[in-house]
Write a protein that holds these residues in place. Structure first.
Motif, PDB file in Angstrom:
ATOM      1  N   ASP A 271     -28.136  50.489 -21.336  1.00  0.00           N
ATOM      2  CA  ASP A 271     -28.010  49.822 -20.031  1.00  0.00           C
ATOM      3  C   ASP A 271     -26.564  49.479 -19.685  1.00  0.00           C
ATOM      4  O   ASP A 271     -26.199  49.421 -18.511  1.00  0.00           O
ATOM      5  CB  ASP A 271     -28.836  48.523 -20.021  1.00  0.00           C
TER       6      ASP A 271
ATOM      7  N   GLU B  40     -24.928  51.914 -17.232  1.00  0.00           N
ATOM      8  CA  GLU B  40     -25.271  51.726 -15.817  1.00  0.00           C
ATOM      9  C   GLU B  40     -24.585  50.471 -15.272  1.00  0.00           C
ATOM     10  O   GLU B  40     -24.096  50.455 -14.138  1.00  0.00           O
ATOM     11  CB  GLU B  40     -26.802  51.641 -15.660  1.00  0.00           C
ATOM     12  N   GLU B  41     -24.520  49.433 -16.108  1.00  0.00           N
ATOM     13  CA  GLU B  41     -23.868  48.187 -15.669  1.00  0.00           C
ATOM     14  C   GLU B  41     -22.385  48.419 -15.369  1.00  0.00           C
ATOM     15  O   GLU B  41     -21.822  47.857 -14.424  1.00  0.00           O
ATOM     16  CB  GLU B  41     -24.015  47.098 -16.739  1.00  0.00           C
TER      17      GLU B  41
ATOM     18  N   THR C 190     -22.178  50.081 -12.046  1.00  0.00           N
ATOM     19  CA  THR C 190     -22.467  49.092 -11.004  1.00  0.00           C
ATOM     20  C   THR C 190     -21.267  48.171 -10.795  1.00  0.00           C
ATOM     21  O   THR C 190     -20.926  47.821  -9.662  1.00  0.00           O
ATOM     22  CB  THR C 190     -23.699  48.253 -11.390  1.00  0.00           C
TER      23      THR C 190
ATOM     24  N   ARG D 259     -18.932  49.320  -8.472  1.00  0.00           N
ATOM     25  CA  ARG D 259     -19.564  49.464  -7.149  1.00  0.00           C
ATOM     26  C   ARG D 259     -20.117  50.856  -6.890  1.00  0.00           C
ATOM     27  O   ARG D 259     -20.210  51.296  -5.750  1.00  0.00           O
ATOM     28  CB  ARG D 259     -18.610  49.118  -6.014  1.00  0.00           C
TER      29      ARG D 259
ATOM     30  N   GLN E 182     -23.310  53.102  -6.681  1.00  0.00           N
ATOM     31  CA  GLN E 182     -24.746  52.842  -6.517  1.00  0.00           C
ATOM     32  C   GLN E 182     -25.529  53.689  -7.517  1.00  0.00           C
ATOM     33  O   GLN E 182     -25.331  54.901  -7.604  1.00  0.00           O
ATOM     34  CB  GLN E 182     -25.170  53.137  -5.082  1.00  0.00           C
ATOM     35  N   THR E 183     -26.428  53.038  -8.270  1.00  0.00           N
ATOM     36  CA  THR E 183     -27.061  53.695  -9.411  1.00  0.00           C
ATOM     37  C   THR E 183     -28.583  53.828  -9.277  1.00  0.00           C
ATOM     38  O   THR E 183     -29.230  54.294 -10.216  1.00  0.00           O
ATOM     39  CB  THR E 183     -26.754  52.922 -10.716  1.00  0.00           C
ATOM     40  N   ALA E 184     -29.144  53.442  -8.126  1.00  0.00           N
ATOM     41  CA  ALA E 184     -30.608  53.500  -7.992  1.00  0.00           C
ATOM     42  C   ALA E 184     -31.131  54.929  -8.127  1.00  0.00           C
ATOM     43  O   ALA E 184     -32.296  55.136  -8.463  1.00  0.00           O
ATOM     44  CB  ALA E 184     -31.033  52.903  -6.647  1.00  0.00           C
TER      45      ALA E 184
END
Ligand code: ADP
Length: 288
Positions: free
Chosen positions: A65, A68-69, A72, A75, A77-79
């Motif tokens: 994780d 991904e952090e 993020t 800035r 976008q990781t959705a």
């Protein structure tokens, strides 16, 4: 507008060693660092730090994780990053000896397991004025490029690592090719210099960079800024991400080149790849 980036996400495991191991040899590491890498993630972070709105299209395993952090936090976008249970996050094992020689293993993992349907869904709003960036470290390159081009977006393809087959498949859908000098030489040897794209961005390491506008025939040249380089990993990704962000915000190629060269100069003064990308305030300060 928005920059979509179909790109690899890697964890870089970097081991400093007295010498590179020979077959059958076991060597204890002197130092270990773990960082964000993969040409895709590097370019996303570079473009986002340059101020662009960046949506990353990619895949990772279900763990890690922190990766991904970190995206993020920059800035990005990781959705639209898929988390796959049957593949590990891509990773690189990077061995560096005292003379700065290196040996690298890359395990693509999730980066090569992207699903066409999920990508099409993620790109459903892409349109004219938007950009799709890509590099040669994922699957689904030609399919995604075709979708973006058909929607009217600018497609910027970093043909790295260089392979002629994926490049030939993407070429009909590409607007701009981004290459380092070695990749450009390999491409010209295979396909000539008269390519069906709008522009060629070619970087020449500490000798600078050029943008060939193939529509007007004009070449813009940019010298590299003189700095004390400590680690040039990711310099090309920094340059490509900043150049894409510059065009996205409406800069002319000469201005985008200058900002990208300043960003890459700052990036090579720092250790790491994705973690070393400078932000816009740092670049503007450097250029004052
Ligand atoms: P890649 O990392 O893809 O091989 P390059 O080595 O061509 O790409 O570097 C990309 C850009 O980074 C160069 O065009 C230059 O602007 C910048 N750069 C690379 N090395 C240096 C350096 N030693 N000093 C200053 N800028 C550098």
């Amino acid at each position: 507008m928005t920059i979509y980036n179909l790109g690899s996400i890697n964890i870089d495991h970097v081991y400093r060693l007295p010498t590179l191991p020979q077959p059958g040899e076991t060597i204890a590491s002197l130092a270990y660092t773990r960082g964000l890498g993969g040409k895709g993630a590097n370019q996303s972070v570079a473009a986002a730090r340059a101020g662009a709105e960046v949506i990353h299209l990619g895949a990772m395993g279900t763990e890690d994780d922190w990766v991904e952090e970190r995206l993020t936090a920059a800035r990005v976008q990781t959705a639209t990053i898929a988390r796959l249970s049957n593949e590990p996050t891509g990773h690189a094992i990077i061995l560096v000896d005292e003379a700065a020689e290196n040996s690298i293993i890359i395990h693509p993992g999730a980066n090569r397991a992207l699903q066409e349907k999920a990508l099409a869904q993620a790109l459903k709003s892409i349109g004219a004025g938007d950009t799709l960036m890509m590099q040669n470290e994922t699957n689904q390159q030609a399919e995604t490029a075709a979708l973006a081009k058909a929607a009217g977006a600018r497609v910027i393809y970093s043909a790295a690592p260089f392979q002629i087959e994926p490049l030939r498949a993407v070429l009909p859908h590409a607007s701009i090719l981004a290459l380092n000098a070695l990749e450009a030489r390999a491409l010209f040897a295979e396909a000539g210099e008269d390519l069906p794209v709008e522009g060629l961005l070619i970087t020449h390491g500490s000798d600078g960079a050029e943008y060939r506008d193939l529509k007007t025939g004009q070449t813009h040249r940019q010298a590299a800024f003189r700095v004390k380089a400590v680690d040039t990993t990711g310099a090309g990704d920094c340059f490509a991400g900043w150049f894409a962000a510059g065009l996205d915000r409406g800069e002319d190629p000469a201005t985008a080149l200058r900002h990208a060269a300043a960003a890459a100069a700052l990036q090579v003064t720092r250790h790491g790849a994705g973690d070393a990308m400078p932000d816009r305030a740092e670049v503007l300060e450097f250029l004052r």
